[in-house]
Design a protein around this motif. Structure first.
Motif, PDB file in Angstrom:
ATOM      1  N   ARG A   1      38.337  37.478  47.566  1.00  0.00           N
ATOM      2  CA  ARG A   1      38.996  38.841  47.616  1.00  0.00           C
ATOM      3  C   ARG A   1      39.893  39.091  48.775  1.00  0.00           C
ATOM      4  O   ARG A   1      40.804  39.657  48.659  1.00  0.00           O
ATOM      5  N   ARG A   2      39.344  38.577  50.043  1.00  0.00           N
ATOM      6  CA  ARG A   2      40.009  38.939  51.212  1.00  0.00           C
ATOM      7  C   ARG A   2      41.542  38.037  51.087  1.00  0.00           C
ATOM      8  O   ARG A   2      42.714  39.085  51.151  1.00  0.00           O
TER       9      ARG A   2
ATOM     10  N   ILE B   1      38.697  35.030  37.649  1.00  0.00           N
ATOM     11  CA  ILE B   1      39.520  36.201  38.360  1.00  0.00           C
ATOM     12  C   ILE B   1      40.431  36.751  37.491  1.00  0.00           C
ATOM     13  O   ILE B   1      41.158  36.308  36.768  1.00  0.00           O
TER      14      ILE B   1
ATOM     15  N   LEU C   1      41.578  44.157  41.057  1.00  0.00           N
ATOM     16  CA  LEU C   1      40.933  42.831  41.336  1.00  0.00           C
ATOM     17  C   LEU C   1      39.547  42.566  41.023  1.00  0.00           C
ATOM     18  O   LEU C   1      38.819  43.704  41.274  1.00  0.00           O
ATOM     19  N   GLU C   2      39.113  41.557  40.106  1.00  0.00           N
ATOM     20  CA  GLU C   2      37.816  41.626  39.601  1.00  0.00           C
ATOM     21  C   GLU C   2      37.575  39.882  39.799  1.00  0.00           C
ATOM     22  O   GLU C   2      38.301  39.311  39.132  1.00  0.00           O
ATOM     23  N   ILE C   3      36.377  39.705  40.495  1.00  0.00           N
ATOM     24  CA  ILE C   3      35.913  38.444  40.764  1.00  0.00           C
ATOM     25  C   ILE C   3      34.682  38.210  40.204  1.00  0.00           C
ATOM     26  O   ILE C   3      33.700  38.760  40.752  1.00  0.00           O
TER      27      ILE C   3
ATOM     28  N   ILE D   1      43.151  39.697  37.790  1.00  0.00           N
ATOM     29  CA  ILE D   1      43.809  40.481  38.860  1.00  0.00           C
ATOM     30  C   ILE D   1      45.295  41.008  38.048  1.00  0.00           C
ATOM     31  O   ILE D   1      45.796  40.444  37.402  1.00  0.00           O
TER      32      ILE D   1
ATOM     33  N   ASN E   1      28.153  39.717  45.791  1.00  0.00           N
ATOM     34  CA  ASN E   1      29.044  38.715  46.359  1.00  0.00           C
ATOM     35  C   ASN E   1      28.750  37.788  47.382  1.00  0.00           C
ATOM     36  O   ASN E   1      28.462  38.110  48.431  1.00  0.00           O
TER      37      ASN E   1
ATOM     38  N   GLN F   1      33.776  36.717  48.442  1.00  0.00           N
ATOM     39  CA  GLN F   1      34.188  37.487  49.611  1.00  0.00           C
ATOM     40  C   GLN F   1      35.516  37.105  50.141  1.00  0.00           C
ATOM     41  O   GLN F   1      36.549  37.765  50.199  1.00  0.00           O
TER      42      GLN F   1
ATOM     43  N   THR G   1      43.808  39.841  48.100  1.00  0.00           N
ATOM     44  CA  THR G   1      44.219  41.217  48.546  1.00  0.00           C
ATOM     45  C   THR G   1      45.398  41.410  49.532  1.00  0.00           C
ATOM     46  O   THR G   1      46.163  41.796  49.604  1.00  0.00           O
TER      47      THR G   1
END
Length: 90
Positions: free
Chosen positions: A10-11, A47, A22-24, A49, A2, A7, A14
């Motif tokens: 994702r942060r 995304i 969660l999948e990106i 989610i 990633n 990244q 989250t």
């Protein structure tokens, strides 16, 4: 691997939505040469989610929550996002 934008997404997701899944997915390579492809390798994403935050709200409200959580990333630093947002058990 990633990249930095994935990244960061994702942060942010989250922290904001406490997802149970969660999948990106970076779709940028599939859009090479198309509008919005900027050569960075991080221009188009999907995304997927799952979060309790989506329980009882519409698909549009879910997408708005995801976009709001990502700040200036959608439309500014990423050309396109496909969002698949679900509540647990859906």
């Amino acid at each position: 691997m990633n990249g930095p934008i994935a990244q960061e997404m994702r942060r942010l997701l989250t922290d904001a939505l406490a997802p149970t899944r969660l999948e990106i997915i970076n779709d940028s390579a599939r859009h090479h040469g198309h509008a919005g492809h900027d050569g960075s390798g991080e221009s188009h994403f999907t995304i997927e989610i799952e979060s309790a935050a989506f329980a009882g709200i519409s698909r549009l409200q879910r997408q708005r929550l995801v976009n709001a959580s990502l700040g200036d990333i959608p439309g500014q630093r990423v050309h396109a996002l496909a969002i698949k947002a679900r509540a647990p058990g859906e």
